[in-house]
Motif scaffolding. Structure first.
Motif, PDB file in Angstrom:
ATOM      1  N   LYS A 325     -29.545 -32.830  10.638  1.00  0.00           N
ATOM      2  CA  LYS A 325     -29.326 -34.252  10.884  1.00  0.00           C
ATOM      3  C   LYS A 325     -29.396 -34.548  12.382  1.00  0.00           C
ATOM      4  CE  LYS A 325     -28.528 -35.406   6.593  1.00  0.00           C
ATOM      5  NZ  LYS A 325     -29.425 -36.311   5.843  1.00  0.00           N
ATOM      6  N   PHE A 326     -29.027 -33.565  13.173  1.00  0.00           N
ATOM      7  CA  PHE A 326     -29.228 -33.606  14.623  1.00  0.00           C
ATOM      8  C   PHE A 326     -29.206 -32.166  15.109  1.00  0.00           C
ATOM      9  CE2 PHE A 326     -24.705 -34.477  13.750  1.00  0.00           C
ATOM     10  CZ  PHE A 326     -24.093 -33.411  14.382  1.00  0.00           C
ATOM     11  N   THR A 327     -29.550 -31.968  16.370  1.00  0.00           N
ATOM     12  CA  THR A 327     -29.609 -30.610  16.929  1.00  0.00           C
ATOM     13  C   THR A 327     -28.788 -30.546  18.211  1.00  0.00           C
ATOM     14  OG1 THR A 327     -31.517 -30.974  18.364  1.00  0.00           O
ATOM     15  CG2 THR A 327     -31.970 -30.428  16.042  1.00  0.00           C
ATOM     16  N   PHE A 328     -28.587 -29.314  18.656  1.00  0.00           N
ATOM     17  CA  PHE A 328     -27.903 -29.082  19.930  1.00  0.00           C
ATOM     18  C   PHE A 328     -28.906 -28.689  21.020  1.00  0.00           C
ATOM     19  CE2 PHE A 328     -23.359 -27.998  18.295  1.00  0.00           C
ATOM     20  CZ  PHE A 328     -23.152 -29.350  18.076  1.00  0.00           C
ATOM     21  N   ASN A 329     -30.152 -29.089  20.858  1.00  0.00           N
ATOM     22  CA  ASN A 329     -31.168 -28.733  21.845  1.00  0.00           C
ATOM     23  C   ASN A 329     -30.861 -29.325  23.218  1.00  0.00           C
ATOM     24  OD1 ASN A 329     -32.493 -27.380  19.843  1.00  0.00           O
ATOM     25  ND2 ASN A 329     -34.002 -28.983  19.458  1.00  0.00           N
ATOM     26  N   ASN A 330     -30.214 -30.472  23.236  1.00  0.00           N
ATOM     27  CA  ASN A 330     -29.863 -31.114  24.506  1.00  0.00           C
ATOM     28  C   ASN A 330     -28.374 -31.028  24.809  1.00  0.00           C
ATOM     29  OD1 ASN A 330     -32.141 -33.477  23.306  1.00  0.00           O
ATOM     30  ND2 ASN A 330     -32.592 -32.175  25.060  1.00  0.00           N
ATOM     31  N   CYS A 331     -27.655 -30.254  24.028  1.00  0.00           N
ATOM     32  CA  CYS A 331     -26.187 -30.198  24.159  1.00  0.00           C
ATOM     33  C   CYS A 331     -25.782 -29.149  25.197  1.00  0.00           C
ATOM     34  CB  CYS A 331     -25.559 -29.888  22.805  1.00  0.00           C
ATOM     35  SG  CYS A 331     -23.774 -30.107  22.771  1.00  0.00           S
ATOM     36  N   LYS A 332     -24.964 -29.543  26.128  1.00  0.00           N
ATOM     37  CA  LYS A 332     -24.527 -28.608  27.160  1.00  0.00           C
ATOM     38  C   LYS A 332     -23.031 -28.715  27.457  1.00  0.00           C
ATOM     39  CE  LYS A 332     -26.087 -31.751  30.834  1.00  0.00           C
ATOM     40  NZ  LYS A 332     -26.815 -31.834  32.115  1.00  0.00           N
ATOM     41  N   TYR A 333     -22.288 -29.316  26.530  1.00  0.00           N
ATOM     42  CA  TYR A 333     -20.842 -29.478  26.739  1.00  0.00           C
ATOM     43  C   TYR A 333     -20.138 -29.220  25.409  1.00  0.00           C
ATOM     44  CZ  TYR A 333     -16.484 -31.748  28.426  1.00  0.00           C
ATOM     45  OH  TYR A 333     -15.197 -32.028  28.820  1.00  0.00           O
ATOM     46  N   LEU A 334     -19.240 -28.249  25.386  1.00  0.00           N
ATOM     47  CA  LEU A 334     -18.466 -27.929  24.187  1.00  0.00           C
ATOM     48  C   LEU A 334     -16.993 -27.866  24.544  1.00  0.00           C
ATOM     49  CD1 LEU A 334     -18.075 -26.927  21.246  1.00  0.00           C
ATOM     50  CD2 LEU A 334     -18.455 -24.594  22.104  1.00  0.00           C
ATOM     51  N   CYS A 335     -16.203 -28.693  23.872  1.00  0.00           N
ATOM     52  CA  CYS A 335     -14.752 -28.688  24.088  1.00  0.00           C
ATOM     53  C   CYS A 335     -14.059 -28.434  22.758  1.00  0.00           C
ATOM     54  CB  CYS A 335     -14.279 -30.030  24.672  1.00  0.00           C
ATOM     55  SG  CYS A 335     -12.480 -30.115  24.858  1.00  0.00           S
ATOM     56  N   MET A 336     -13.093 -27.545  22.786  1.00  0.00           N
ATOM     57  CA  MET A 336     -12.262 -27.272  21.611  1.00  0.00           C
ATOM     58  C   MET A 336     -10.859 -27.776  21.898  1.00  0.00           C
ATOM     59  SD  MET A 336     -13.615 -23.413  20.719  1.00  0.00           S
ATOM     60  CE  MET A 336     -12.232 -23.114  19.609  1.00  0.00           C
ATOM     61  N   ASP A 337     -10.469 -28.833  21.188  1.00  0.00           N
ATOM     62  CA  ASP A 337      -9.103 -29.339  21.318  1.00  0.00           C
ATOM     63  C   ASP A 337      -8.198 -28.542  20.385  1.00  0.00           C
ATOM     64  OD1 ASP A 337      -6.953 -30.821  22.076  1.00  0.00           O
ATOM     65  OD2 ASP A 337      -7.489 -32.613  20.933  1.00  0.00           O
ATOM     66  N   GLU A 338      -6.951 -28.298  20.830  1.00  0.00           N
ATOM     67  CA  GLU A 338      -6.042 -27.413  20.097  1.00  0.00           C
ATOM     68  C   GLU A 338      -6.765 -26.093  19.798  1.00  0.00           C
ATOM     69  OE1 GLU A 338      -3.132 -28.335  19.998  1.00  0.00           O
ATOM     70  OE2 GLU A 338      -3.153 -30.511  20.053  1.00  0.00           O
ATOM     71  N   ALA A 339      -7.299 -25.484  20.832  1.00  0.00           N
ATOM     72  CA  ALA A 339      -8.179 -24.323  20.677  1.00  0.00           C
ATOM     73  C   ALA A 339      -7.499 -23.156  19.981  1.00  0.00           C
ATOM     74  CB  ALA A 339      -8.697 -23.888  22.051  1.00  0.00           C
ATOM     75  N   ASP A 340      -6.262 -22.883  20.343  1.00  0.00           N
ATOM     76  CA  ASP A 340      -5.582 -21.748  19.712  1.00  0.00           C
ATOM     77  C   ASP A 340      -5.339 -22.001  18.233  1.00  0.00           C
ATOM     78  OD1 ASP A 340      -3.770 -23.776  20.486  1.00  0.00           O
ATOM     79  OD2 ASP A 340      -2.090 -22.415  20.218  1.00  0.00           O
TER      80      ASP A 340
END
Length: 606
Positions: A325-340
């Protein structure tokens, strides 16, 4: 012949008269004593007997006291002899046992550290690694750049900020100096946000420079703005250089462990992006909410345009990526909230799967000049209120020259919350991990005329959304919730949180009380515990209260620390009342792992 008298008197003999002795010396004679005198004599005799009995009792008590003292002295002498009889061999055995326990803890921690780092399978297989952080065009104002490291540290000390890492960007005390667009500044002011919080004044500059980041701060401290604003600025820069068209994007993705937290983050991002667009000076940034329980057709208007930001839960995001449905070809930012929490809830492999979609497409020539030297590399940020050492170590291995920003100890409770702990038998109210109990409490409150809503994992998405919306708007007075509402959801006006069942893991407790005392306000958290609460959890609670300067109730004070706790905290869960070898979280994880192995061995599965 003589004549006889005519009458003859007869002598009548009388008995002799009694003889009286005036000086009677008979000892048997008792003089007369009056009644009053006899009464006084009797009272005097009784008093004499009472005094004598009292003396006897006092003497007896004294003898008993002396016997007790002699027994105590004898017991003390016996203990002293026992202490003296301890041999060097026994002491050596104790030292050896302690050393063995420490070595066992070290082995457990080393085994935890040996987990695969958080990267895609392709990167791990090919040995792909990056040594430099993502480059950005942002720089702090000159007067801040010209400050010395000592001056930067003085600012951090002022706000109790702990940092770790190489070449740490400077803290900035004012939003305007962060070069944030004016429409966003006005939007923040309209929400009474005028100055950055500690996590924001150090976290936002670090993220603006493209650095990987581990952000740790108590709940309600403004972490959402700290990781959303850098993504908004990155997307704004890319859109300004070359507008996105259908099929392009997103620039970045924010992962959340629950639908509720994802929806809340999405609403914040939409609000900030709308403030930019309404000003007429900046383009519209499109944001997609990607969670289970909602139809993606409802967001077809977003999918038909270029996509800038995605806020998602792992499962639905993987489904959308696999369906292209979409790709991460242009994605350069990943944030994990409540990571643990994401990792602890079993999303670790899902995150690796998501990372595998960060690839370089051969059909990206249109944007190659806008993405600088970006070749599949991403900026990764991990945020949470509770991040034990094992997660920090894990993250350190997975990120590129990460900056660690810590406002207070990881897992520490919000100091703006007055923690009140009461010992009481059930049932009480309001946070409960049992879904049926949540429903029962809500039903009871409704019968009592209290406007209450309930939220837990078995509710439909519509029911969840209604509960949160009506509670936030003030239409409902009480929310009865399971742990699903404890992670990240923002209810600014709550002054009192009541926890019905004390969670087994102290991290969950920190998240639950964190629903109050937000945005600098104070709040009260009342917690009920009972005999079913595990002792390690009670010890964790005891030390947490002590750390926060709270009153420790007597029943907690009497619990002896036999679990090897310390103020350093368990490296697995952050609890202060136990060590790694008896960590309830680690034991629970081992039970789940063994259960999954049994299921596989017995032919279970999908």
């Amino acid at each position: 012949m003589q004549s006889q008298p005519s009458s003859k008197r007869r002598r009548v003999e009388r008995s002799p008269s009694p003889t009286y002795k005036l000086d009677d010396e008979d000892d048997s004679y008792e003089p007369y004593v009056s009644v009053a005198q006899r009464r006084q004599q009797k009272l005097a005799k009784l008093s004499s007997l009472g005094a004598s009995s009292e003396k006897q009792r006092a003497k007896k008590q004294q003898e008993e006291q002396e016997e007790r003292e002699d027994a105590e002295k004898e017991e003390e002498r016996r203990k002293e002899r026992a202490r003296k009889e301890r041999t060097l061999l026994m002491e050596a055995q104790e030292v050896h046992s302690r050393k063995a326990a420490e070595e066992a803890d070290a082995e457990i921690l080393e085994a935890i550290k040996s987990r695969r780092k958080l990267a895609s399978d392709m990167e791990l297989a090919k040995g792909i690694s990056y040594t430099e952080s993502l480059k950005t065009s942002w720089r702090p104002p000159r007067y801040i750049r010209e400050r010395t490291n000592a001056q930067h540290q003085k600012v951090r000390d002022k706000y109790h900020i702990l940092v770790d890492g190489e070449d740490i960007p400077p803290p900035i005390e004012h939003f305007v100096d962060m070069k944030i667009p004016e429409p966003i500044l006005q939007h923040l002011k309209s929400n009474r946000i005028t100055n950055p919080t500690p996590i924001q004044l150090q976290g936002i500059p670090a993220a603006f420079t493209g650095r990987d980041l581990i952000g740790i701060a108590f709940t309600g401290s403004g972490k959402t703005l700290a990781f959303c604003l850098p993504l908004i600025m990155m997307a704004l820069e890319e859109e300004t250089k070359l507008p996105f068209i259908r099929g392009e994007g997103p620039v970045g993705v924010i992962l959340c462990p629950s639908r509720e937290l994802a929806n809340q983050t999405y609403e914040n991002v939409v609000g900030w992006c709308s403030a930019l667009a309404k000003s007429g000076k900046y383009p519209q940034l499109n944001t997609l909410l990607c969670i289970g329980g909602i139809s993606m057709n409802e967001q077809s208007h977003v999918m038909s345009k270029g996509l800038h930001i995605v806020v998602a839960t792992p499962g639905r995001l993987i489904d959308m990526l696999e369906k292209k449905k979409f790709t991460f070809n242009n994605c350069k930012y990943l944030c994990m909230d409540e990571a643990d929490r994401m990792i602890d809830l079993g999303f670790e492999d899902d995150v690796r799967n998501i990372m595998s979609f960060f690839t370089v497409s051969p059909f990206r020539a249109r944007r190659k000049f806008c993405l600088n030297s970006f070749q599949g590399q991403r900026q990764t940020l991990l945020f949470s209120a509770t991040m034990p050492k094992k997660i920090q170590d894990f993250a350190q291995q997975s990120l590129i020259k990460p900056v660690l920003v810590n406002v207070g100890r990881a897992g520490a409770a919000n100091l703006d919350v007055l923690q009140v702990v009461e010992y009481t038998p059930p049932p009480v109210i309001i946070f409960s991990e049992n879904k049926n109990e949540v429903d029962d409490i809500q039903e009871y409150l409704l019968l009592k005329g209290v406007e209450a809503v309930a939220i837990h994992g078995s509710k439909t998405q519509e029911e969840r959304q209604y509960a949160i919306k009506s509670f936030k708007s003030g239409a409902k007075d009480v929310m009865v919730a399971s742990g699903v509402a404890s992670k990240g959801l923002d209810f600014n006006d709550i002054q009192h949180v009541i926890i019905f069942s004390m969670p087994k893991e102290i991290e969950d407790y920190v998240h639950q009380i964190g629903r109050t005392g937000r945005s600098g306000k104070t709040g009260i958290a009342t917690t009920f515990v009972n005999m079913n609460t595990p002792e390690p959890t009670l010890l964790d609670l005891k030390y947490l209260l002590m750390e926060a300067g709270q009153k420790v109730p007597p029943f907690l004070s009497t619990i002896d620390d036999t679990q090897g706790g310390s103020m350093k905290g368990c490296p697995v869960c952050g609890g202060l009342g136990h060590g790694i070898s008896n960590c309830p979280k680690r034991e629970d994880a081992q039970r789940r792992l063994m259960a999954s192995h049994r299921t596989t061995d017995e032919g279970g599965g999908y």
